[in-house]
Each structure stands twice: as C-alpha cells, then as structure tokens.
Design an enzyme around this catalytic site. Structure first.
Site, PDB file in Angstrom:
ATOM      1  N   HIS A  95      -5.250   3.367  -1.107  1.00 36.82           N
ATOM      2  CA  HIS A  95      -5.444   4.048   0.092  1.00 36.82           C
ATOM      3  C   HIS A  95      -4.158   4.179   0.851  1.00 36.82           C
ATOM      4  O   HIS A  95      -3.798   4.954   1.829  1.00 36.82           O
ATOM      5  CB  HIS A  95      -6.352   3.530   1.125  1.00 36.82           C
ATOM      6  CG  HIS A  95      -5.979   2.113   1.907  1.00 36.82           C
ATOM      7  ND1 HIS A  95      -6.138   0.837   1.375  1.00 36.82           N
ATOM      8  CD2 HIS A  95      -4.903   1.863   2.990  1.00 36.82           C
ATOM      9  CE1 HIS A  95      -5.352  -0.160   2.348  1.00 36.82           C
ATOM     10  NE2 HIS A  95      -4.632   0.770   3.054  1.00 36.82           N
ATOM     11  N   ASP A 104      -9.142  -0.385  -4.916  1.00 36.49           N
ATOM     12  CA  ASP A 104      -8.364  -0.014  -4.059  1.00 36.49           C
ATOM     13  C   ASP A 104      -6.695  -0.485  -4.389  1.00 36.49           C
ATOM     14  O   ASP A 104      -5.873  -0.991  -3.746  1.00 36.49           O
ATOM     15  CB  ASP A 104      -8.492  -0.576  -2.702  1.00 36.49           C
ATOM     16  CG  ASP A 104      -7.751   0.243  -1.796  1.00 36.49           C
ATOM     17  OD1 ASP A 104      -7.327   1.326  -1.915  1.00 36.49           O
ATOM     18  OD2 ASP A 104      -7.602  -0.379  -0.601  1.00 36.49           O
ATOM     19  N   SER A 159      -0.758  -3.271   3.915  1.00 39.67           N
ATOM     20  CA  SER A 159      -1.593  -2.767   3.137  1.00 39.67           C
ATOM     21  C   SER A 159      -0.809  -2.737   1.770  1.00 39.67           C
ATOM     22  O   SER A 159       0.220  -1.999   1.765  1.00 39.67           O
ATOM     23  CB  SER A 159      -2.438  -1.469   3.243  1.00 39.67           C
ATOM     24  OG  SER A 159      -3.331  -1.679   4.222  1.00 39.67           O
TER      25      SER A 159
END
Length: 491
Positions: free
Chosen positions: A123, A153, A226
């Site tokens: 992402h 992911d 992230s």
C-alpha cells in the site's frame, strides 16, 4: 576417649551469619540473572539503532493525477465564496480544466541485500508512477518495482547503486515470545528516520486476510512507518510494520507487523518470479464448530470441514464434501485459516498426504497441489436471484422447505439435475434462523446424505436421534456457495 567440644554461642552465631550472608548473595545473583534473562533488553537501544539504521530507508512515491474537466467549485457547496470560484472557473481559471498534478506519499522500507533489493508494504507504493528511496546517510536513488503481493501487503523494490548497500537479515518470527523487546524504525508522519521501542504484545494476529500472521506490538507505529522493519534485540527483522488499530489515526500502542516467516517466503518468490506462487488444494472449507463436531462424531472441534470440491487437485485425489481435513503434509490442522496458510506456503506441484475424517474414521489421500493464483481466475458460478415462489412445502426445524423444481433451480441458480430442498421461509424464533439460514437457501444434504424431499430430511433427523446424536448436519448452498450447519434434533 574422644572429647566433643561444643561450639560456643558466639561461634555458632558467626557461622550462621556467614551462612546467611552467603545465601543472600547467591539469591541476589540468581535473581539478577533471572531478571536479566527476562528483560532481554540493553541499557540503551543506541548501539542497535546505530548498527541497523543504514539499512532502513524512507520511501517517497509520486502519482500523477490526471487532468479533470470538472467545473465544480473548489469550495464546499453553500460556501459564501462559491459564486466567486464559479465565476473564476467560467473564465477558464484553475477551477475549469485543471492541469495534471503530482501527488506524493511517504512510507518506509529496508534493504535486504547488498545489490539493492528493498522490502516495503504494497500500500506504500501502490499506483505510484515514481518511487524514490532516501537512505540514512542522506543520498537518494530511484527505485523500480519488482513485484507485489496484495494478500500480505508486501512489495519488493530494486535500486541500482555504485557500491554495495548495507542490509539487514530476517530473523525467525516463530521464536518471538510475548514480552520480548522489539524496536521499530521508519519515517513516522514524514518526520524522517526515527525509532520506537516496545514489546511483543501478542503473536498470530489475523486482521482480514487469509494469510495474515501479524505480530502485535506496543512500539509506537504511525502513518509513514508502514513498510518499515520491526527488529528483535539481535538486529534481525522479525516483522514488517503494516497497520495500527486506532480511533484517531495515531498510535495508541496497538500496532501490527507482518511476521517475517510469511514475508521471507513472499519476497523470495517476488524476487525469483515477480509474483507469488502459492499451493492450491482445491476445496472450499469452513471451521468445525462444537455442534458440527458432535453431529459428525469428532472428538474435538478442530480441522477444516470441506463444503465443496470443484474440479481440481482434491477432486482428482478423491476428497469429498463433508470430509474434515485433520492433517496436511504431516501437520495437524487446527482450523480453516491454519489450513489456508499451510497450503499457501506449500510448493506448487508437490504431492502431499492429506488425512481426512470420513464416516467415523480417518483416510489418507495423496494430493498433488495446484497453483492458487491460476485457480482464482476460475470462479464458482453464483446467482443472486430472488427466492422462488412458494410451492408445496413442509415445515421442519422451523424451516418451510419444498423440493427443488426446474423453476426454482433456475431462480436460485442451481445446476440442472441438482436435487435438494429449497428453503421457502424461516421462523425467526428458530435455531435455524439464529444460525443464519434464510429463504432462498438450498439444503442438498442432511446427515451427509443427499435429500430430495422433506421426508428425506425428517428421516435424517430421526436417524441422528436413534444414533444418540443431538444434532444433524445440513449442507446448505446460498447463491452457489456451500456451508455446513448443525441443527438440534431434540424433540
């Protein structure tokens, strides 16, 4: 004659004092050792941070947003400036035909090889037109996308460098324990390189994916973290920081890192093939509940219950709907999610032993695994037609049921020639309603035997009673999707 000379009180007290001091010292030393082992953390994280920082990177992605011909104003409807911006737009200003613009986003990642492979979250780079990597030493390099895996992911990038890059190694996430110290590093909220420390709060967390295996940690993780690494105290990456649980978008001490033992398999495949290649068993499954286990005669509510077997590896091997997979490739199957992860980690084309529970005993079958990514391109036929009109019916278990006809088969999207009972109505006070049965469902089996009439369903219930069972197991299809439901047969 030997004389026995007793110790004086002073001598005895001295001995006792020495013994007491020795015991206290030994206890203190033991307590210090136990405390150090339990703590497992250095007095400072500085040495660890200094060692791993050169391998951690900040990622900036740029996406080109196409021009828009939307002439709507750039202010909320009803704003006092609405008329002004509309007039500006009509004169061909910025609000009319807007030029393409560049949208940027920030994230983190880490280098896993000296030749420039970098791991981050999917992402972070999804939809990016340009990807730029900023290294801890201050230089930047453009990156190309090697491959992505949206299911976990995870994404792998590649940079070209004139010199070998500092990299970090993956550790074994399976040996991480609740309470172990960990350190997260990344680019939180765009503030640049920073670290946070905490402990492993829990392992084996599942959020929403079939392959989820998250480490939960209270090390502060925020937006921009992230894709960054979660380190153990040996400087090994045991997780990739992916998500947080928060009511306000900021860290409240509940962060999730995808376990390294999942990530390593994904990154290896992405680097080698540019895509993932997961094993595929070729069955639809559900968990075994307590009442389903009782209905089937299982000792415990474990394993994965097969609801359907399409054309594929399992059907060729002789696996049937209603079987319960209790072991796969020598590993006990705890539940449906565990089976999905285990099969996905298996090698495509490998022949594996699958132990199923069928008719009160176990049976071992050999299955040659297919590839999930190819199988997912073939969908099960489904239909979302309305429930059929009521025909002759019978009420059982709080269900109003009727045999399938050509008309109801067509309405419910059931294959021609399929036998079963159409559920016409469900008593909302019944156990069947509580367990999710609804009008339009189709009952195709009861007690793991086909049913074509209400009499068949009643007979299966009676057989369950005579066998001393409290429930009868129904195989139910809804819009083509199968599942098992156990209903009580107590009168």
């Amino acid at each position: 004659m030997t004389n026995v000379i007793p110790f004086s009180n002073e001598t005895q007290n001295s001995k006792f004092r020495l013994l007491f001091v020795a015991l206290i010292g030994a206890f203190a030393l033991l307590l210090q050792t136990i405390t150090a082992d339990a703590r497992g953390a250095p007095e400072s994280f500085a040495d660890l941070a200094e060692a791993v920082s050169p391998a951690v990177v900040n990622i900036t992605t740029t996406t080109i947003v196409e021009a828009s011909a939307d002439n709507s104003p750039l202010v909320p409807e009803g704003s006092p400036f609405e008329d002004f911006f509309r007039e500006f737009s009509d004169r061909g200003g910025q609000g009319g035909n807007r030029a393409p613009r560049r949208s940027q986003a920030l994230g983190s990642g880490f280098v896993i090889s000296e030749d420039g492979y970098i791991v981050t979250n999917n992402h972070v780079i999804e939809g990016a037109d340009e990807i730029e990597i900023e290294f801890f030493e201050g230089f930047t390099l453009p990156a190309t996308l090697v491959g992505t895996d949206p299911k976990t992911d995870i994404a792998v990038l590649k940079v070209e460098s004139d010199k070998p890059l500092v990299f970090v190694a993956f550790g074994d996430s399976d040996v991480a324990r609740m309470g172990d110290w960990v350190m997260a590093m990344g680019n939180p909220l765009g503030q640049g390189f920073s670290i946070s420390a905490g402990i492993v709060s829990q392992r084996g967390r599942a959020l929403q994916g079939a392959y989820d295996d998250y480490i939960q940690t209270d090390a502060a993780i925020n937006r921009g973290n992230s894709g960054g690494p979660l380190f153990n105290m040996d400087g090994e990456v045991i997780g990739v920081n992916t998500a947080i649980l928060s009511p306000n978008g900021g860290s409240i001490g509940i962060g999730f890192s995808m376990a390294s033992n999942v990530v390593t398999r994904v990154t290896d495949q992405l680097i080698e093939f540019g895509e993932t290649r997961r094993g595929w068993l070729g069955v639809k499954i559900q968990n075994v509940s307590d009442d389903v286990a009782e209905a089937m005669g299982l000792d415990s509510a474990s394993g994965a219950l097969i609801t359907d077997v399409p054309e594929g590896p399992s059907k060729e091997a002789g696996i049937e709907a209603g079987d319960v997979i209790v072991s796969f490739d020598g590993k006990d199957v705890e539940d449906a999610n565990a089976l999905v992860r285990t099969v996905g980690e298996a090698e495509v084309g490998k022949a594996v032993r699958v132990v199923v529970f069928r008719d009160g005993k176990t049976k071992t079958l050999m299955v040659t695994l297919g590839r999930r990514e190819e199988a997912e391109k073939v969908a099960f036929p489904t239909s979302e037609e309305d429930a059929p009109a009521v025909v002759e019916d019978t009420e059982l278990f709080g269900l109003t049921v009727a045999p399938l006809t050509d008309e109801t088969r067509e309405q419910l999207g059931v294959a021609a020639g399929t036998n079963g009972l159409a559920v016409m109505a469900v008593d909302e006070t019944s156990e069947a309603y509580t367990k999710g049965l609804r009008a339009g469902d189709v009952i195709v089996e009861a007690g793991q035997e086909p049913v074509a009439s209400p009499a068949d369903l009643s007979a299966r219930a009676e057989q369950a009673r005579e066998a001393g069972r409290k429930t009868v197991l129904l195989l139910v299809r809804r819009a083509g999707e199968p599942r098992f439901v156990a209903l009580s047969v107590d009168e």
